[in-house]
Structure formats: structure tokens, C-alpha cells
Design a protein around this motif. Sequence first.
Motif, PDB file in Angstrom:
ATOM      1  N   SER A   1       1.427  -1.017  -0.201  1.00 31.81           N
ATOM      2  CA  SER A   1       0.109   0.242   0.092  1.00 31.81           C
ATOM      3  C   SER A   1       0.644   1.252   0.097  1.00 31.81           C
ATOM      4  O   SER A   1       1.647   0.814   0.776  1.00 31.81           O
ATOM      5  N   SER A   2       1.087   2.033  -1.429  1.00 29.36           N
ATOM      6  CA  SER A   2       2.082   3.403  -1.144  1.00 29.36           C
ATOM      7  C   SER A   2       0.901   4.476  -0.598  1.00 29.36           C
ATOM      8  O   SER A   2       1.451   4.758   0.156  1.00 29.36           O
ATOM      9  N   ARG A   3      -0.589   4.102   0.271  1.00 30.66           N
ATOM     10  CA  ARG A   3      -1.460   5.314   1.495  1.00 30.66           C
ATOM     11  C   ARG A   3      -0.956   4.641   2.665  1.00 30.66           C
ATOM     12  O   ARG A   3      -2.235   3.190   2.241  1.00 30.66           O
ATOM     13  N   LEU A   4      -0.829   4.683   3.109  1.00 25.12           N
ATOM     14  CA  LEU A   4      -0.717   4.580   4.533  1.00 25.12           C
ATOM     15  C   LEU A   4      -2.035   5.163   5.192  1.00 25.12           C
ATOM     16  O   LEU A   4      -2.274   6.381   5.652  1.00 25.12           O
ATOM     17  N   GLN A   5      -2.694   4.676   5.418  1.00 26.95           N
ATOM     18  CA  GLN A   5      -4.429   4.808   5.483  1.00 26.95           C
ATOM     19  C   GLN A   5      -4.274   5.700   6.962  1.00 26.95           C
ATOM     20  O   GLN A   5      -4.278   5.580   7.609  1.00 26.95           O
ATOM     21  N   ARG A   6      -5.062   6.492   6.977  1.00 22.71           N
ATOM     22  CA  ARG A   6      -5.956   7.319   7.549  1.00 22.71           C
ATOM     23  C   ARG A   6      -6.643   8.269   7.173  1.00 22.71           C
ATOM     24  O   ARG A   6      -6.674   8.995   6.484  1.00 22.71           O
ATOM     25  N   PHE A   7      -8.005   8.507   7.959  1.00 26.59           N
ATOM     26  CA  PHE A   7      -8.836   9.295   6.969  1.00 26.59           C
ATOM     27  C   PHE A   7      -8.864  10.682   7.544  1.00 26.59           C
ATOM     28  O   PHE A   7      -8.516  10.923   8.731  1.00 26.59           O
ATOM     29  N   ASP A   8      -9.045  11.222   6.630  1.00 25.31           N
ATOM     30  CA  ASP A   8      -8.409  12.523   6.261  1.00 25.31           C
ATOM     31  C   ASP A   8     -10.085  13.647   5.905  1.00 25.31           C
ATOM     32  O   ASP A   8     -10.121  13.084   4.605  1.00 25.31           O
ATOM     33  N   PRO A   9     -10.790  14.027   6.808  1.00 26.30           N
ATOM     34  CA  PRO A   9     -11.953  14.420   7.000  1.00 26.30           C
ATOM     35  C   PRO A   9     -12.314  15.502   5.207  1.00 26.30           C
ATOM     36  O   PRO A   9     -12.809  15.529   4.810  1.00 26.30           O
ATOM     37  N   ASP A  10     -11.099  15.825   5.486  1.00 28.30           N
ATOM     38  CA  ASP A  10     -10.780  17.381   3.971  1.00 28.30           C
ATOM     39  C   ASP A  10     -11.097  16.250   2.637  1.00 28.30           C
ATOM     40  O   ASP A  10     -10.941  16.977   1.566  1.00 28.30           O
ATOM     41  N   ASP A  11     -10.354  15.142   3.236  1.00 25.26           N
ATOM     42  CA  ASP A  11     -10.451  14.687   1.220  1.00 25.26           C
ATOM     43  C   ASP A  11     -12.034  14.479   0.725  1.00 25.26           C
ATOM     44  O   ASP A  11     -12.114  13.655  -0.221  1.00 25.26           O
ATOM     45  N   LEU A  12     -12.730  14.950   1.992  1.00 22.77           N
ATOM     46  CA  LEU A  12     -14.292  15.065   0.793  1.00 22.77           C
ATOM     47  C   LEU A  12     -14.785  15.949   0.400  1.00 22.77           C
ATOM     48  O   LEU A  12     -15.488  15.683  -0.561  1.00 22.77           O
ATOM     49  N   LEU A  13     -13.465  16.975   0.050  1.00 22.73           N
ATOM     50  CA  LEU A  13     -14.467  17.710  -0.703  1.00 22.73           C
ATOM     51  C   LEU A  13     -14.507  18.276  -1.904  1.00 22.73           C
ATOM     52  O   LEU A  13     -15.878  18.393  -1.647  1.00 22.73           O
TER      53      LEU A  13
ATOM     54  N   ALA B   1     -10.192  15.532  -7.858  1.00 19.97           N
ATOM     55  CA  ALA B   1     -11.314  14.367  -6.978  1.00 19.97           C
ATOM     56  C   ALA B   1      -9.875  14.536  -5.884  1.00 19.97           C
ATOM     57  O   ALA B   1      -9.245  13.877  -6.469  1.00 19.97           O
ATOM     58  N   THR B   2     -11.099  14.651  -4.954  1.00 15.68           N
ATOM     59  CA  THR B   2      -9.970  14.626  -3.786  1.00 15.68           C
ATOM     60  C   THR B   2     -10.210  12.881  -3.068  1.00 15.68           C
ATOM     61  O   THR B   2      -9.288  12.475  -2.294  1.00 15.68           O
ATOM     62  N   ILE B   3     -11.361  12.193  -3.617  1.00 15.90           N
ATOM     63  CA  ILE B   3     -11.708  10.825  -3.248  1.00 15.90           C
ATOM     64  C   ILE B   3     -12.824  10.313  -4.065  1.00 15.90           C
ATOM     65  O   ILE B   3     -13.332  11.333  -4.415  1.00 15.90           O
ATOM     66  N   VAL B   4     -12.983   9.275  -4.108  1.00 12.69           N
ATOM     67  CA  VAL B   4     -13.588   8.366  -5.159  1.00 12.69           C
ATOM     68  C   VAL B   4     -14.337   7.283  -4.519  1.00 12.69           C
ATOM     69  O   VAL B   4     -13.461   6.591  -4.153  1.00 12.69           O
ATOM     70  N   GLN B   5     -15.720   7.116  -5.108  1.00 11.50           N
ATOM     71  CA  GLN B   5     -16.367   5.809  -4.994  1.00 11.50           C
ATOM     72  C   GLN B   5     -15.843   5.177  -6.193  1.00 11.50           C
ATOM     73  O   GLN B   5     -16.712   5.296  -7.070  1.00 11.50           O
ATOM     74  N   LEU B   6     -15.726   3.804  -6.095  1.00 14.47           N
ATOM     75  CA  LEU B   6     -16.484   2.402  -7.375  1.00 14.47           C
ATOM     76  C   LEU B   6     -17.879   2.239  -6.646  1.00 14.47           C
ATOM     77  O   LEU B   6     -17.860   1.572  -5.935  1.00 14.47           O
ATOM     78  N   ARG B   7     -18.948   3.282  -7.915  1.00 17.58           N
ATOM     79  CA  ARG B   7     -20.544   2.591  -7.480  1.00 17.58           C
ATOM     80  C   ARG B   7     -20.416   1.281  -8.795  1.00 17.58           C
ATOM     81  O   ARG B   7     -20.728   2.170  -9.751  1.00 17.58           O
ATOM     82  N   GLU B   8     -20.202   0.792  -8.768  1.00 17.56           N
ATOM     83  CA  GLU B   8     -21.121  -0.418 -10.032  1.00 17.56           C
ATOM     84  C   GLU B   8     -21.687  -1.532  -9.882  1.00 17.56           C
ATOM     85  O   GLU B   8     -20.971  -2.586  -9.588  1.00 17.56           O
ATOM     86  N   LYS B   9     -22.754  -0.921 -10.185  1.00 20.41           N
ATOM     87  CA  LYS B   9     -23.771  -1.785 -10.045  1.00 20.41           C
ATOM     88  C   LYS B   9     -24.024  -3.198 -10.794  1.00 20.41           C
ATOM     89  O   LYS B   9     -24.975  -4.622 -10.618  1.00 20.41           O
ATOM     90  N   ASP B  10     -24.094  -2.393 -12.284  1.00 28.59           N
ATOM     91  CA  ASP B  10     -23.607  -3.472 -13.544  1.00 28.59           C
ATOM     92  C   ASP B  10     -22.662  -4.433 -13.712  1.00 28.59           C
ATOM     93  O   ASP B  10     -22.784  -5.033 -14.554  1.00 28.59           O
ATOM     94  N   THR B  11     -22.069  -3.935 -13.260  1.00 27.74           N
ATOM     95  CA  THR B  11     -20.247  -5.228 -13.142  1.00 27.74           C
ATOM     96  C   THR B  11     -20.583  -6.273 -13.176  1.00 27.74           C
ATOM     97  O   THR B  11     -20.827  -6.254 -11.598  1.00 27.74           O
ATOM     98  N   GLU B  12     -20.110  -7.789 -13.759  1.00 23.92           N
ATOM     99  CA  GLU B  12     -20.385  -8.777 -12.792  1.00 23.92           C
ATOM    100  C   GLU B  12     -18.293  -8.447 -11.845  1.00 23.92           C
ATOM    101  O   GLU B  12     -17.766  -7.543 -11.837  1.00 23.92           O
ATOM    102  N   THR B  13     -18.401  -9.238 -10.940  1.00 26.67           N
ATOM    103  CA  THR B  13     -17.652  -9.733  -9.681  1.00 26.67           C
ATOM    104  C   THR B  13     -16.132  -9.275  -9.988  1.00 26.67           C
ATOM    105  O   THR B  13     -15.128  -8.485  -9.951  1.00 26.67           O
ATOM    106  N   SER B  14     -16.037 -10.057 -10.858  1.00 30.09           N
ATOM    107  CA  SER B  14     -14.058 -10.744 -11.172  1.00 30.09           C
ATOM    108  C   SER B  14     -14.000  -9.560 -12.258  1.00 30.09           C
ATOM    109  O   SER B  14     -13.240  -8.554 -12.100  1.00 30.09           O
TER     110      SER B  14
END
Length: 593
Positions: free
Chosen positions: A370-382, A411-424
Motif C-alpha cells: 500500500s503506498s497510501r498509509l491509511q488514515r482518514f482525513d475529512p478534508d478528502d471529502l471536498l 477529485a479528492t476521493i473516489v468511490q466505485l459504485r458499479e451496480k451492473d458490473t460482474e464481480t470479476s
Amino acid sequence: MKGFIASLVNLPPLIASKKDDNDDRSDKDGHGKGSAKGALIVVYLFALLSCPSIHSRRLQKGQMQVLTLKFQPYGVLNLKAVYETDVFAVTSGCSKQRVPHVLTVAGSDSGAGAGIQADLKACAARGVYCTTVITAVTAQNTVGVQGVNIVPERFVSEQLQSVLSDMHVDVVKTGMLPTVGIVKVLYDRLKQYPVQALVVDPVMVSTSGDVLAGPSILDTFRDQLLPMADIVTPNLKEASALLGGIKLQTVSDMRSAAKSIYSMGPRNVLVKGGDLPASSDAVDIFFDGLEFYELRSARIQTQNCHGTGCTLASCIAAELAKGSQMLPAVRVAKHYVETALDYSKNILIGNGLQGPFDHLCKLKRSVRNSSRLQRFDPDDLLLYAVTDSRMNSKWGRSIADAVKAAIEGGATIVQLREKDTETSNFLEAAKKCLEVCRSHGVPLLINDRIDVALACDADGVHVGQSDMPVHVARSLLGSEKIIGVSCKTPEQAHEAWVNGADYIGSGGVYSTNTKANNITIGLDGLKTVCLASKLPVVAIGGIGPSNAHAVMELGLENLKGVAVVSALFDRECISSEARKLHALVLETTKKTT
Ligand SMILES: Nc1ncnc2c1ncn2[C@@H]1O[C@H](COP(=O)(O)OP(=O)(O)OP(=O)(O)O)[C@@H](O)[C@H]1O
Ligand SMILES: Cc1ncc(CO)c(N)n1
Ligand SMILES: [Mg+2]
């Protein structure tokens, strides 16, 4: 021509090329794939024509032929040719990969907290190869610097020549440059062997107050090195020295200093505030010639701060070598230093006041790849980009290309919302998106699918009220991953907080076609939820350039940004829409704070 070559090697006239699945060198919106295929065929045919031992061997059905072509310094390209049923397929793959590479030109610290030793460890922790040109050997420990032995400039030049003439260096990072002569030989070598980026940490004084490079180097620094630098990273004392000794005591002084140093020629300036008196945060000022960014992190209470500057600059260099843009590289580096200091705050090495910290905490934490050392920064929600599979297929874009364009626009944060995509397919797409996000220091969340998030090691998930309960998601994902929850009411917001979510998404603020049967709560509903929520909030639902300011102008402290779907992904140019929205949201955030 094609017929002639086909007859030489007994091929059917139809020639096709395949791209390896893991070959992701396609450009933004999928253009250029055809020409890459074409180029591959041309290279293959050229190799066939120019190597008699190949085309004298006639390929039979089912036979395979591998041509290995050397393209120094980029590695070796294997062209694999298979005469299948009726198609002659050419596939490519690099059997050798070039590794991102930073060259540090700095002094050795026998205590191994700063200098060359810190640079090597920081680059290793960030997954980048690091070569070293040593300018001085210091006798140093946690108490201070007991001695300095300067390497003759001829020999610094020889080391530079050895590395730069043979090994492909992406980024050069400089630390202790103790004499004018050494600055000059470095300047000459960089003119001779230009690199992708130059990171200058203008080291002058150690944390213990010992002088590592005197004021005599300042003129050469200003005249030669700074105009060449992509970023210069002075601490307060160094910034003051570069500006003729002015006092720097406040964040506002740091801003003025960054601007004045920028006028000396570097493309970007980061004035570090590790030593800012009476500051409860660790504040750095980044200036790119247009905008100032105040980068804040918690100030870790520890004596183990020796080498933070060297480490920060090396990490910036490492991220640039991996292909990151400058501001994300700086953000990732700052977060890395903060995380490493936090992890090492109680370690005891040496008896002095300036202890080293542990650069490789990541190994012990077994944070995978992981090249992002996780910790949530609320400012990422911009500016929160939410993908939509139907929109991407409508515009003929891959999810990763869409995500890349959104991030490039801000974009400062991304969410993948893929309802129609097959799992693989979803998993493969998520892995590609993760690479893009990591290289820009942007967190990637997966909507609903905890399994996909776990499988690709995403930064977290976003769940709805009828998805996996937050406390179960938390126990599956562990404490470091980000969890967001959709909430329409104060009760739901409270429950999200109790169950360990990191943020809530609240809406639909306006009506939208993206979600069927979604109740619109309006600005009033959003306000009610924000006022009740102990968690940071991102607004969602029908938000775009025409109404984003109305949302942000609610001026609520925990309302951190806007989430958008159609306003980005159902548009022709995602990056310019993102740029517009980012500027808009930033402007209203500044106005209301
Ligand atoms: N206690 C701390 N907690 C969190 N971050 C810190 C702390 N001290 C310094 N930093 C951060 O570390 C980075 C390096 O800044 P600093 O001002 O310490 O550089 P420096 O003086 O050049 O360091 P050194 O000379 O020890 O190598 C900056 O991003 C700064 O904000
Ligand atoms: C060799 C060396 N370089 C840089 C620093 C700055 O921390 C140090 N103390 N020692
Ligand atoms: Mg320093």
C-alpha cells in the motif's frame, strides 16, 4: 507488403495483435490503442525482416515464436507470435521492468536518522530504488554532530558520473551540499544528464543546531540550483537564510517566504513548519506560483524527529518517480512522515534529544503493497467522485480512465459504485483504479462490496442503510480502513457514529436520476443531519456546478464537500468538469471558514 511478408513466413493474410491484460499503457480515453497495436505489428514485422534466422523458419499451425528485443534502458520487449487457427496473433510483454529510481546527493549520518541513510530507508519504504552520491561523511548521533568530513568535489563528480551515465534516474533529490564546488559539479552533471524532476532540500543546519553547509553556498544555490528545482523544501531556518536572515515566526510569515523563494526560480516551494513555535499542528506551506496550500497534520509528541526533513524530501522524490503530480506527492510524503513519527514516538535509540524514527514501520504493520498509509482525513471529502457503470459505458470509457480524468481535474476521493458490473470485472477494474488513486495519493472506496474492497486492498467502503451493517463492516475491514454510510436522518447519523463509521454521505439534496426511488431531503434536510452528526458529512444527490455553492454556503462546520456522479461522469470531459467543481467548492469553503 503484408502479402509479401506473410508469404515469407507462411502466414495467413489476416494479422491481428493482442494486448496483454496487465499492459495498462493505454491513454486517457482509450485513444491510441489501435496505433499501439499497429506499432507492435510493425516492430514484429521489422524484426522478422531484419533477422533471417527467424523468417527462414516457417511457422506451423499452433507453433509459437518468441522474439526478444532489447530497448535499453527501458528493458526487454518479448514479442510472442502464435499461429493459431486462422489468426496470427502478436502479443507483447516486458519481461524486465524498469523500477522507479531516485538518486540522492547528500551527506552520510552515522546515526542513520537523517541524510543518505534516511533517504535510502524512505525510498525503500515507498517502493522506489535509491542510488546515493555521498557529499560528506558526518560523525553524528542523537546528541549532535561531532565531525564532518567533506568528500572532494572531484569525487562527488565521479560518483555522479558513475550513476547518471549508467542507471536511468527518474528524480534527483539533494540534501547536504557542503561547498560551492559541490553545488557546481552537481549543476554541471544535471545539465549533462537531465532528469524528470529535481527535489532540493536546502540542508544547512541539523536539528541539533550544528552547521552542515555554511552561508557561502547560498549565492550558488540561488543562482544555479534553485532555478533548476521542481521543488525546494526549506525549514524555517533555511528559508530565513535564503532570504537574507529575515525572521519567520508565523504561518503568514511562511507564506511570504514561500512567495519570495518562488521568485528565485523553483517551480514549487514547500516551507516546512516543523520548528514553528507554539503551533499545535505541524503546518507546512506549499506554493506553486498560483495558489497557497496550508498542509496541516497533527504534531506528534515525540523526541524522535531527527531526519524528518530528509525523509519528507525523499518521499516526495519517490512519489514523483512513481509518476505522481507535485501536490499529491507532497501530501503523501507529509502523511508518511506523520505516520512514521506516530508509530515511532515511543522508541528509544540513543541518549540524546534528537532520536531517529522508524521509516519501515510499514513492514511491521504488514500493510500490503500500500503506498497510501491509511488514515482518514475529512478534508478528502471536498470533491468526492462516485462512478457509475452505465455512464461509463454510455461514453465508452473504462472505469480507470474515468477515475484518472476525475482525479486529474481535482477529485479528492473516489468511490466505485458499479451496480451492473460482474464481480470479476469489477475486481480487475478496482485494482486498476487503485493504482491510479495510489499514484495520486487519493483514497479509493468501494460501494457496498466489502469483499471487493478486501480483495483489492482498497482504502475503504461506502455502505447504504440496507447494506452490510457498519459494525460488521468495521470488524471485517479493521480499524485502518475508511467506512462511510448514507444517512438521511439525525438518528441514522448517530447510529453511524456509534457503530464506528468515519463519515456520512447525506442526501439526496436535490432530485436525481442516478438512484431510483430516492427520497430528496433538500438543503434543510442536509442541514438537520449535519447539525446532529458527530461525523464529517459529504452532501450528495443532484449536485453540480449550478448548485454546489448553495450547498457549501450552508457554512456548516462538518459539511466537508460534495459528492457528484452525473456532473462528472455523464459529461464529455470529466477532467474539466472536475476542475470547475473543485475550484467552486474550494472557493465557497474558503469564504465560509
Ligand atoms: N512532531 C511532528 N509531528 C508531525 N509532523 C512533524 C513533526 N515535526 C516535523 N514534522 C513534519 O516533518 C516535515 C519536516 O519538517 P521539519 O521542519 O522538521 O524539517 P527539517 O528541520 O528539515 O528536518 P530535519 O532537519 O530533522 O531533517 C514537515 O512536513 C513537518 O511538518
Ligand atoms: C548528513 C545529514 N544531512 C541532513 C541532516 C538534516 O537533518 C543531518 N542532520 N545530517
Ligand atoms: Mg532539514
